[in-house]
Design an enzyme around this catalytic site. Structure first.
Site, PDB file in Angstrom:
ATOM      1  N   ASP A  13      73.977  52.399   6.582  1.00  0.00           N
ATOM      2  CA  ASP A  13      74.613  51.366   5.762  1.00  0.00           C
ATOM      3  C   ASP A  13      75.553  50.469   6.562  1.00  0.00           C
ATOM      4  OD1 ASP A  13      73.331  52.496   3.540  1.00  0.00           O
ATOM      5  OD2 ASP A  13      74.941  53.960   3.323  1.00  0.00           O
ATOM      6  N   LYS A  16      72.404  46.703   8.406  1.00  0.00           N
ATOM      7  CA  LYS A  16      71.188  46.405   9.190  1.00  0.00           C
ATOM      8  C   LYS A  16      70.353  45.322   8.515  1.00  0.00           C
ATOM      9  CE  LYS A  16      70.094  50.773   8.881  1.00  0.00           C
ATOM     10  NZ  LYS A  16      71.339  51.364   8.380  1.00  0.00           N
ATOM     11  N   GLY A  40      68.446  51.766   1.951  1.00  0.00           N
ATOM     12  CA  GLY A  40      68.752  50.678   1.025  1.00  0.00           C
ATOM     13  C   GLY A  40      69.343  49.573   1.858  1.00  0.00           C
ATOM     14  N   HIS A  41      68.615  48.486   2.019  1.00  0.00           N
ATOM     15  CA  HIS A  41      69.056  47.382   2.879  1.00  0.00           C
ATOM     16  C   HIS A  41      69.322  46.157   2.016  1.00  0.00           C
ATOM     17  CE1 HIS A  41      66.722  49.416   6.409  1.00  0.00           C
ATOM     18  NE2 HIS A  41      67.726  50.139   5.963  1.00  0.00           N
ATOM     19  N   GLN A 246      68.317  54.182   8.309  1.00  0.00           N
ATOM     20  CA  GLN A 246      69.302  55.241   8.577  1.00  0.00           C
ATOM     21  C   GLN A 246      70.051  54.903   9.881  1.00  0.00           C
ATOM     22  OE1 GLN A 246      65.863  56.645   7.671  1.00  0.00           O
ATOM     23  NE2 GLN A 246      66.717  55.992   5.732  1.00  0.00           N
TER      24      GLN A 246
HETATM   25  P1  GDP Z   1      72.027  48.805   5.630  1.00  0.00           P
HETATM   26  O1  GDP Z   1      71.472  50.011   4.976  1.00  0.00           O
HETATM   27  O2  GDP Z   1      72.468  49.076   7.031  1.00  0.00           O
HETATM   28  O3  GDP Z   1      71.119  47.617   5.565  1.00  0.00           O
HETATM   29  O4  GDP Z   1      73.348  48.426   4.820  1.00  0.00           O
HETATM   30  P2  GDP Z   1      73.530  48.407   3.209  1.00  0.00           P
HETATM   31  O5  GDP Z   1      72.875  47.197   2.683  1.00  0.00           O
HETATM   32  O6  GDP Z   1      73.170  49.717   2.627  1.00  0.00           O
HETATM   33  O7  GDP Z   1      75.096  48.321   3.095  1.00  0.00           O
HETATM   34  C1  GDP Z   1      75.833  47.290   3.655  1.00  0.00           C
HETATM   35  C2  GDP Z   1      76.612  46.572   2.539  1.00  0.00           C
HETATM   36  O8  GDP Z   1      77.575  45.729   3.119  1.00  0.00           O
HETATM   37  C3  GDP Z   1      75.748  45.663   1.695  1.00  0.00           C
HETATM   38  O9  GDP Z   1      76.277  45.625   0.394  1.00  0.00           O
HETATM   39  C4  GDP Z   1      75.887  44.302   2.368  1.00  0.00           C
HETATM   40  O10 GDP Z   1      75.676  43.205   1.480  1.00  0.00           O
HETATM   41  C5  GDP Z   1      77.312  44.372   2.812  1.00  0.00           C
HETATM   42  N1  GDP Z   1      77.617  43.644   4.051  1.00  0.00           N
HETATM   43  C6  GDP Z   1      76.847  43.470   5.160  1.00  0.00           C
HETATM   44  N2  GDP Z   1      77.555  42.811   6.113  1.00  0.00           N
HETATM   45  C7  GDP Z   1      78.781  42.582   5.592  1.00  0.00           C
HETATM   46  C8  GDP Z   1      79.973  41.980   6.104  1.00  0.00           C
HETATM   47  O11 GDP Z   1      80.037  41.530   7.245  1.00  0.00           O
HETATM   48  N3  GDP Z   1      81.056  41.941   5.261  1.00  0.00           N
HETATM   49  C9  GDP Z   1      81.023  42.451   3.998  1.00  0.00           C
HETATM   50  N4  GDP Z   1      82.125  42.376   3.255  1.00  0.00           N
HETATM   51  N5  GDP Z   1      79.928  43.015   3.490  1.00  0.00           N
HETATM   52  C10 GDP Z   1      78.836  43.100   4.276  1.00  0.00           C
HETATM   53  P1  IMO Z   2      70.104  53.079   5.305  1.00  0.00           P
HETATM   54  O1  IMO Z   2      68.815  52.685   5.996  1.00  0.00           O
HETATM   55  C1  IMO Z   2      73.062  56.211   4.587  1.00  0.00           C
HETATM   56  C2  IMO Z   2      71.522  60.322   4.310  1.00  0.00           C
HETATM   57  C3  IMO Z   2      71.612  61.004   2.959  1.00  0.00           C
HETATM   58  C4  IMO Z   2      71.775  62.444   3.412  1.00  0.00           C
HETATM   59  C5  IMO Z   2      70.886  62.533   4.640  1.00  0.00           C
HETATM   60  C6  IMO Z   2      69.494  63.098   4.385  1.00  0.00           C
HETATM   61  O2  IMO Z   2      70.368  52.372   4.045  1.00  0.00           O
HETATM   62  O3  IMO Z   2      71.233  53.047   6.295  1.00  0.00           O
HETATM   63  P2  IMO Z   2      67.335  62.113   3.183  1.00  0.00           P
HETATM   64  O4  IMO Z   2      67.127  61.613   1.786  1.00  0.00           O
HETATM   65  O5  IMO Z   2      67.060  61.102   4.235  1.00  0.00           O
HETATM   66  O6  IMO Z   2      66.617  63.413   3.447  1.00  0.00           O
HETATM   67  O7  IMO Z   2      68.916  62.463   3.251  1.00  0.00           O
HETATM   68  O8  IMO Z   2      70.762  61.194   5.115  1.00  0.00           O
HETATM   69  N1  IMO Z   2      70.826  59.011   4.294  1.00  0.00           N
HETATM   70  C7  IMO Z   2      71.443  57.836   4.395  1.00  0.00           C
HETATM   71  N2  IMO Z   2      72.760  57.526   4.461  1.00  0.00           N
HETATM   72  N3  IMO Z   2      72.125  55.241   4.672  1.00  0.00           N
HETATM   73  C8  IMO Z   2      70.809  55.537   4.643  1.00  0.00           C
HETATM   74  O9  IMO Z   2      69.851  54.619   4.864  1.00  0.00           O
HETATM   75  C9  IMO Z   2      70.411  56.879   4.462  1.00  0.00           C
HETATM   76  N4  IMO Z   2      69.218  57.499   4.345  1.00  0.00           N
HETATM   77  C10 IMO Z   2      69.491  58.807   4.262  1.00  0.00           C
HETATM   78  O10 IMO Z   2      72.720  60.545   2.222  1.00  0.00           O
HETATM   79  O11 IMO Z   2      73.090  62.681   3.828  1.00  0.00           O
HETATM   80 MG    MG Z   3      71.807  51.179   3.269  1.00  0.00          MG
END
Ligand code: GDP
Ligand code: IMO
Ligand code: MG
Length: 449
Positions: A13, A16, A40-41, A246
């Protein structure tokens, strides 16, 4: 620089999705190479939020090819749902390609993931319960169902039958144990599975085959030899982005085992998960938040349990994109980040969510750990027990109060923010090339390498 790998450098998270969306501008092809819908991206374009679990984060560019590589585990129901959602939002998916060799998350994988976690109780990993681990386990056991199997009903039936039998047995046993536990606790009504002897309709072979044949019909136009597609783009010297899900510390081999996911999110895995050679990778980017978060159980040395952690949670909206769980928050951990730099061979860093640290100061970054025996640990400990009991030691840096969300260049950033980024880059030996100052596509500051 045709082959660019983008990986999470912390616990996931990191943003990415946003960075891939930004870098995709100069690519023709974007390839997811591992993980499944545990990811979840998020991308925010013109104020509209898109959340992808399986579809690569380049999909918002109509002309780019988006590939789900062989290393991804695909829940076909989830993928079709994402395709439908995108179509409804007016986004074309005609350039989406799905590897014929990718493995499928079947209904029994989801049930097993959940039942396994429930059985572990307090010792659970906190998985996303999306069937990721059981699916990769079947792949290794050579009991997996692959995307190409959807296209031949006879093969599909034979393979599902072979895979299903041991699952039915395992699930029956888990169900009996669970009912016993619930009975002892006087909570029998909570059991979600059918009672012993009653067949579970979710595990009916005939219905499962029929449903998956229809998934196959719908997915067929997207199914392709995706490794070849990557080779062709690379041979034409086009930029291809390999998008990790991840993150490094959730890597099955190099993360905080067993509190990890069941695939390899590190950069080297892009070769296996997309079908390219190591020499096809020209550049590797690591994405890190300006602080740190983790979802699920497992060691997290810099975790905060105070007001500062709470402010990070609230200001950063740190709730899981996939499961909605609040993320654990803490300070930036440079011991762990330096490990991520080495193991991924990072050339550049993108530091996201710097805006969230406005008003949270002074800032701290972990620069070493100390073991419970008092030994100084400059490197990320490989031994689980040492990591679990290690305490971080911090360097304190001045914070900043200015809102960063409208900063667009290095000069717009307050000096303290630049110094913070400079400290990180210097400590880990990799330049920060991109800084996130908000969720929007335009909320980014590019820095000179
Ligand atoms: P990912 O799994 O690495 O793609 O990241 P996620 O989407 O799960 O979580 C990142 C969260 O931070 C999302 O809600 C994005 O919209 C938000 N986000 C990404 N870059 C920034 C940033 O530079 N500032 C803020 N405030 N939010 C950001
Ligand atoms: P993105 O791509 C954050 C974590 C789960 C758990 C462990 C194993 O959005 O960064 P799983 O369901 O993969 O067997 O769970 O990995 N986990 C993540 N944490 N971001 C993710 O994906 C994750 N995908 C799995 O919370 O601790
Ligand atoms: Mg994510």
């Amino acid at each position: 620089m045709p082959g660019v790998v983008i990986v999470g450098a912390q616990w996931g998270d990191e943003g990415k999705g946003k960075v891939v969306d930004l870098l995709a501008k100069r690519a023709t092809t974007i390839v997811r190479f591992q993980g499944g819908n545990n990811a979840g991206h998020t991308i925010v374009r013109d104020g509209e939020e898109f959340k992808f679990h399986l579809i690569p984060s380049g999909i918002l560019y109509a002309e780019k090819t988006c590939v789900i590589g062989n290393g991804v585990v695909v829940d076909p129901r989830v993928l079709l749902g994402e395709i439908d959602d995108l179509k409804r939002a007016g986004v074309s998916v005609s350039n989406l390609r799905l590897s014929a060799n990718a493995h499928l998350i079947m209904p029994y994988h989801v049930l097993l993931d959940s039942a396994g976690e429930t059985k572990l109780g307090k010792l659970s990993i906190g998985t996303t319960r999306r069937g990721i681990g059981p699916c990769y386990a079947d792949k290794a056991l050579r009991l997996g169902i692959r995307v190409q199997d959807l296209l031949d009903e006879k093969i599909l039936r034979t393979k599902i039958r072979a895979a299903l039998e041991p699952k039915q047995q395992a699930l029956r046993e888990l169900s009996v144990q669970r009912r016993k536990q619930l009975k002892e606790a006087g909570e029998e009504a909570k059991a979600s599975e059918p009672a012993a002897g009653v067949p579970d309709p979710r595990l009916d072979l005939h219905a499962m085959v029929e449903e998956h044949v229809s998934f196959g019909h719908r997915l067929e136009p997207h199914i392709a030899d995706t490794a070849r597609l990557c080779w062709d783009a690379l041979d034409r010297e086009e930029t291809v982005i390999f998008e990790g899900a991840q993150a490094t510390l959730l890597d099955l081999d190099h993360g905080t085992y067993p509190f990890v996911t069941s695939s390899n999110p590190i950069a080297g895995a892009a070769t296996v998960g997309a079908g390219i050679g190591p020499k096809d990778i020209d550049e590797v980017w690591g994405i890190a938040k300006a602080y740190a978060t983790r979802v699920g159980a497992g060691p997290f040395p810099t975790e905060l349990f105070d007001d500062v952690g709470e402010r990070m949670l609230q200001q950063g909206h740190e709730y899981g994109t996939t499961t909605g769980r609040p993320r654990r928050c803490g300070w930036m951990d440079l011991v762990a980040l330096r490990y991520a730099v080495r193991i991924n061979g990072l050339d550049a860093l993108a530091i996201t969510k710097l805006d969230v640290l406005s008003g949270i100061g002074p800032l701290r970054v972990a620069v070493r750990y100390r073991s419970k025996e008092g030994a100084v640990l400059d490197t990320f400990p490989y031994h689980q027990s040492i990591l679990h009991s290690a305490t971080p030691e911090y360097e304190e840096l001045p914070g900043f109060d200015l809102e960063l969300t409208s900063c667009r260049s290095a000069e717009d950033l307050p000096r303290e923010a630049r110094d913070y980024l400079g400290f990180i880059a210097e400590f880990v030996g990799v330049p920060v090339r991109l800084v996130g100052v908000g969720p929007g596509r335009e909320q980014a500051v590019w820095l000179e390498g």
